[in-house]
Design a protein around this motif. Structure first.
Motif, PDB file in Angstrom:
ATOM      1  N   LEU A 156      41.069  43.644  29.224  1.00  0.00           N
ATOM      2  CA  LEU A 156      39.793  42.990  29.553  1.00  0.00           C
ATOM      3  C   LEU A 156      38.784  44.018  30.054  1.00  0.00           C
ATOM      4  O   LEU A 156      37.619  44.017  29.638  1.00  0.00           O
ATOM      5  N   GLU A 157      39.238  44.885  30.949  1.00  0.00           N
ATOM      6  CA  GLU A 157      38.342  45.901  31.494  1.00  0.00           C
ATOM      7  C   GLU A 157      37.856  46.848  30.394  1.00  0.00           C
ATOM      8  O   GLU A 157      36.687  47.256  30.396  1.00  0.00           O
ATOM      9  N   GLU A 211      42.331  34.167  26.278  1.00  0.00           N
ATOM     10  CA  GLU A 211      43.724  34.577  26.027  1.00  0.00           C
ATOM     11  C   GLU A 211      44.121  35.725  26.934  1.00  0.00           C
ATOM     12  O   GLU A 211      45.204  35.709  27.538  1.00  0.00           O
ATOM     13  N   LEU A 212      43.260  36.719  27.018  1.00  0.00           N
ATOM     14  CA  LEU A 212      43.561  37.879  27.869  1.00  0.00           C
ATOM     15  C   LEU A 212      43.596  37.481  29.341  1.00  0.00           C
ATOM     16  O   LEU A 212      44.451  37.952  30.094  1.00  0.00           O
ATOM     17  N   ALA A 213      42.674  36.610  29.745  1.00  0.00           N
ATOM     18  CA  ALA A 213      42.646  36.155  31.140  1.00  0.00           C
ATOM     19  C   ALA A 213      43.912  35.384  31.492  1.00  0.00           C
ATOM     20  O   ALA A 213      44.480  35.560  32.578  1.00  0.00           O
ATOM     21  N   ALA A 227      45.001  34.919  35.430  1.00  0.00           N
ATOM     22  CA  ALA A 227      43.811  34.381  36.116  1.00  0.00           C
ATOM     23  C   ALA A 227      44.067  32.952  36.573  1.00  0.00           C
ATOM     24  O   ALA A 227      44.714  32.175  35.867  1.00  0.00           O
ATOM     25  N   ARG A 228      43.550  32.617  37.740  1.00  0.00           N
ATOM     26  CA  ARG A 228      43.708  31.262  38.276  1.00  0.00           C
ATOM     27  C   ARG A 228      43.018  30.234  37.382  1.00  0.00           C
ATOM     28  O   ARG A 228      43.513  29.140  37.182  1.00  0.00           O
ATOM     29  N   ILE A 268      36.744  40.164  37.368  1.00  0.00           N
ATOM     30  CA  ILE A 268      38.168  40.062  37.013  1.00  0.00           C
ATOM     31  C   ILE A 268      39.022  40.137  38.267  1.00  0.00           C
ATOM     32  O   ILE A 268      39.946  39.335  38.462  1.00  0.00           O
ATOM     33  N   ALA A 269      38.700  41.079  39.148  1.00  0.00           N
ATOM     34  CA  ALA A 269      39.455  41.224  40.415  1.00  0.00           C
ATOM     35  C   ALA A 269      39.371  39.952  41.238  1.00  0.00           C
ATOM     36  O   ALA A 269      40.364  39.503  41.823  1.00  0.00           O
TER      37      ALA A 269
END
Length: 194
Positions: free
Chosen positions: A90-91, A142-144, A149-150, A190-191
């Motif tokens: 993602l990054e 998909e990546l999250a 990810a919540r 993202i963090a």
């Protein structure tokens, strides 16, 4: 038989030349500003050849958007491919967005331009723009999800806002715009979601 192959190759070359010209002109000048005469003059093909490959300007716009969608999704997958860790993938997408958005080659997002110039949701160009954005959100989601990810959908949609903001900054402010900050903004977001 050889004549048919040669004619087919010539037709294919003409079609490719038209699409490359469309890519340049539509991206630089917009869809409505580019007429058939300009397309013919810039591509060096006869008007009849243009219409043989693309019966209408809308057909040419559709083919251009389809190709651009494929190219942009492949570019994004290329950025993702070198990372096993979905968070790093993602990054990496947003490192790429920041780099591209601050380069002289970036004139914004052709799909945002298409939706703006063809605001009717049922217009094929608008539909292509919406489909492209849905594909981007889907891949980011998909990546999250893989990254844990919540709320993967919220993260994907918020990341798309950063991406589209970077493209808009590139169009409005040019090279070196604040689109270069997309990477930092995405990493912070993202963090927060992970």
């Amino acid at each position: 038989m050889a004549t048919t192959r040669t004619e087919g190759q010539a037709g294919s070359a003409a079609r490719e030349r038209i699409l490359k010209t469309a890519q340049h002109l539509f991206y630089r000048d917009g869809y409505r500003a580019v007429g058939v005469d300009m397309m013919v003059a810039e591509s060096g093909v006869a008007k009849m050849t243009l219409y043989r490959h693309f019966p209408s300007k809308d057909d040419l716009i559709g083919a251009y958007l389809e190709r651009t969608n494929e190219q942009l999704l492949a570019w994004m997958e290329g950025l993702i491919a070198s990372h096993r860790d979905p968070r790093l993938a993602l990054e990496a997408v947003f490192d790429g967005v920041a780099k591209l958005a601050s380069s002289p080659e970036c004139l914004g997002c052709t799909f945002i331009a298409a939706a703006g110039e063809f605001p009717e949701p049922a217009h094929p160009a608008h539909e292509a723009a919406a489909a492209h954005k849905r594909a981007i959100v889907g891949r980011l989601r998909e990546l999250a999800e893989q990254a844990g990810a919540r709320d993967a959908n919220a993260l994907a949609e918020e990341l798309l806002l950063i991406m589209d903001g970077a493209w808009s900054a590139a169009r409005v402010f040019g090279p070196g715009s604040h689109g270069r900050r997309a990477s930092r903004a995405a990493k912070d977001l993202i963090a927060a979601h992970l």
